[in-house]
Design a protein around this motif. Sequence first.
Motif, PDB file in Angstrom:
ATOM      1  N   VAL A   1       2.556  12.197   0.068  1.00 27.99           N
ATOM      2  CA  VAL A   1       0.930  11.191   0.374  1.00 27.99           C
ATOM      3  C   VAL A   1       0.657  11.988   1.585  1.00 27.99           C
ATOM      4  O   VAL A   1      -0.294  12.143   1.764  1.00 27.99           O
ATOM      5  N   GLU A   2       1.644  12.261   2.178  1.00 33.09           N
ATOM      6  CA  GLU A   2       0.636  13.828   3.521  1.00 33.09           C
ATOM      7  C   GLU A   2       1.755  14.629   3.346  1.00 33.09           C
ATOM      8  O   GLU A   2       2.641  14.933   4.434  1.00 33.09           O
TER       9      GLU A   2
ATOM     10  N   HIS B   1       6.338   4.271   5.037  1.00 29.35           N
ATOM     11  CA  HIS B   1       7.507   4.807   4.278  1.00 29.35           C
ATOM     12  C   HIS B   1       8.526   5.798   5.587  1.00 29.35           C
ATOM     13  O   HIS B   1       9.574   5.625   5.825  1.00 29.35           O
TER      14      HIS B   1
ATOM     15  N   SER C   1       0.531   4.172  -0.705  1.00 31.27           N
ATOM     16  CA  SER C   1      -0.388   5.420  -0.005  1.00 31.27           C
ATOM     17  C   SER C   1      -0.513   5.556   1.542  1.00 31.27           C
ATOM     18  O   SER C   1      -0.766   6.268   2.286  1.00 31.27           O
ATOM     19  N   HIS C   2       0.234   4.549   2.182  1.00 35.95           N
ATOM     20  CA  HIS C   2       0.642   3.752   3.900  1.00 35.95           C
ATOM     21  C   HIS C   2       1.233   4.872   4.433  1.00 35.95           C
ATOM     22  O   HIS C   2       2.777   4.224   4.101  1.00 35.95           O
ATOM     23  N   GLY C   3       1.579   6.083   4.738  1.00 36.77           N
ATOM     24  CA  GLY C   3       2.434   6.787   4.963  1.00 36.77           C
ATOM     25  C   GLY C   3       3.558   6.643   6.408  1.00 36.77           C
ATOM     26  O   GLY C   3       4.363   6.993   6.123  1.00 36.77           O
TER      27      GLY C   3
ATOM     28  N   ARG D   1      10.006   6.422  -9.764  1.00 43.32           N
ATOM     29  CA  ARG D   1       9.234   7.423  -9.126  1.00 43.32           C
ATOM     30  C   ARG D   1       9.087   8.755  -9.524  1.00 43.32           C
ATOM     31  O   ARG D   1       8.929  10.271 -10.088  1.00 43.32           O
TER      32      ARG D   1
ATOM     33  N   LYS E   1       0.941  -1.273   0.109  1.00 45.55           N
ATOM     34  CA  LYS E   1      -0.258   0.452  -0.030  1.00 45.55           C
ATOM     35  C   LYS E   1       1.159   1.338   0.322  1.00 45.55           C
ATOM     36  O   LYS E   1       0.878   1.789   1.516  1.00 45.55           O
TER      37      LYS E   1
ATOM     38  N   TYR F   1       9.068  10.318   0.081  1.00 45.19           N
ATOM     39  CA  TYR F   1       7.493  10.268  -0.852  1.00 45.19           C
ATOM     40  C   TYR F   1       6.338  10.042   0.463  1.00 45.19           C
ATOM     41  O   TYR F   1       5.110  10.474  -0.493  1.00 45.19           O
TER      42      TYR F   1
ATOM     43  N   LEU G   1       0.092  13.627 -10.154  1.00 43.47           N
ATOM     44  CA  LEU G   1      -0.108  12.113  -8.464  1.00 43.47           C
ATOM     45  C   LEU G   1      -1.453  11.377  -8.546  1.00 43.47           C
ATOM     46  O   LEU G   1      -1.087  10.558  -8.143  1.00 43.47           O
ATOM     47  N   GLU G   2      -1.978  11.139  -9.120  1.00 39.63           N
ATOM     48  CA  GLU G   2      -3.514  10.429  -8.984  1.00 39.63           C
ATOM     49  C   GLU G   2      -3.282   9.321 -10.166  1.00 39.63           C
ATOM     50  O   GLU G   2      -3.756   8.302  -9.806  1.00 39.63           O
TER      51      GLU G   2
END
Length: 338
Positions: free
Chosen positions: A190-191, A164, A159-161, A291, A157, A186, A335-336
Motif C-alpha cells: 500500500v505504501e 495493517h 488501502s489504509h496502511g 491475495r 478499507k 500488505y 494491483l489496481e
Amino acid sequence: MKQLIIFALGLLLTADLSAQNDKIDELISQGTALHDQGRYDEAISKYKAALEIDNNSLAANYELSYTYMATQQYEKAIKHSQIVIEQNIAYLEEAYIVLGSSQDMLGQPDKAIKSYEEGLTKYPNSNLLNYNLALTLFNQKDYEGAEEAAIKAVLAKPSHGSSHILLAAIMQIKGQRVKCLMSLYYFLMVEPDSKRSEFYYKSLMDELGTGVAKEGKKKINVSISSTSVKDEEFGAADMMVSMLAASRFIDENKKKSEMEMFVENNRSFFSVLGELKKDHKGFWWDFYVTRFNSLLESENCEAFSYYISQSANSQEVTKWISKNPKKMEKFNVWLENL
C-alpha cells in the motif's frame, strides 16, 4: 392584498435564508483552506464567525471541533463534536472520531472506547472508527479486542496502511510472526515509499530473520518459538520462514544478492501459505493469503518484491525497476484490480 403581502414576505425570508447559508458556506470554506495551510487560529475565527450566524451549523461545529483537536484543545473539540452528535443529522461519523480521539488524548480511554462503540452502532463499517477503537484497546493492552477491531478496519478499507501496521504490531506482541509478516507485506504494498516505509521495511526484514544466527563458518542456529510449534494454522509456515532465512548461508546461495534471495524466499513463503490455505479459512486466509496466492499465480512476485523494497534506497532495486517496465506494468495492473 393581505395574501400578496404575506407571499412577498415569504419570498424575502427565503432570500435572506439563502444569503445567510451562502455566507456560512463561504466562511467554512475559508476556514478549511486556512486549516489546510496550518493557519489554525485564523481558521477558528472563520468557523466562529459562521456560528455567530447559525450557532447550530453542523458543518461549522464539526470543522471547529476538528481544528480544536488538531491544536490539542481537546475539551473544546469534545464540546463541539457533541453538538454535532446531539443533532444526529450529518457529520456524525466524523464527530464520533473527533470525540473519541479527544477523550483518548485527555487520558480518558474508557470514554473514548464508549464513544467509538456508540459510533460503530451507526457506522459499523467505518474504517477510522474501527481503527481508532483498535488503537485505544491496543494501548490498554486489550490485544484480543484490538485485533478484532483492527481486522474490521482492514476489511472496511484495505488501502489504509495504518490499519495493517497496527495489526502487525498486535500480532508481534502475540508472538504470531506469520500474521505479523503478512500485515507488513500488505502495508508495504500500500505504501512502498512513504516516509514511514523505511522503518517498516526494516521491521519486515527483522521478522523474516528472527531466530536464525550463524556461528562460525559451518554452524547455523535456527530457533523455533513455542508459539509457532503450538500454532496449528500457521506453525508450518513459521518454520518455513526460519528455514528460508537459514538458507541464506548455504554455499549455493552465497553468490546471490539480498534481493535475489528476497524474491526466492517470498515465492516459497507465499507458495507454502497457498498450500496450507486448502485446509483453512477465516480472515487471515481469505484476505491476506488469498491475495498473496493470487500474486504468486499471476507471476508478479518478483515485481512485488522489488516494488515493496523501494524504501531500502538500494541501487539494485532502482536499477531493476527501471530495467523492467513491462513487469512493473503487469504488476501495477494486478494491483489496481486487487
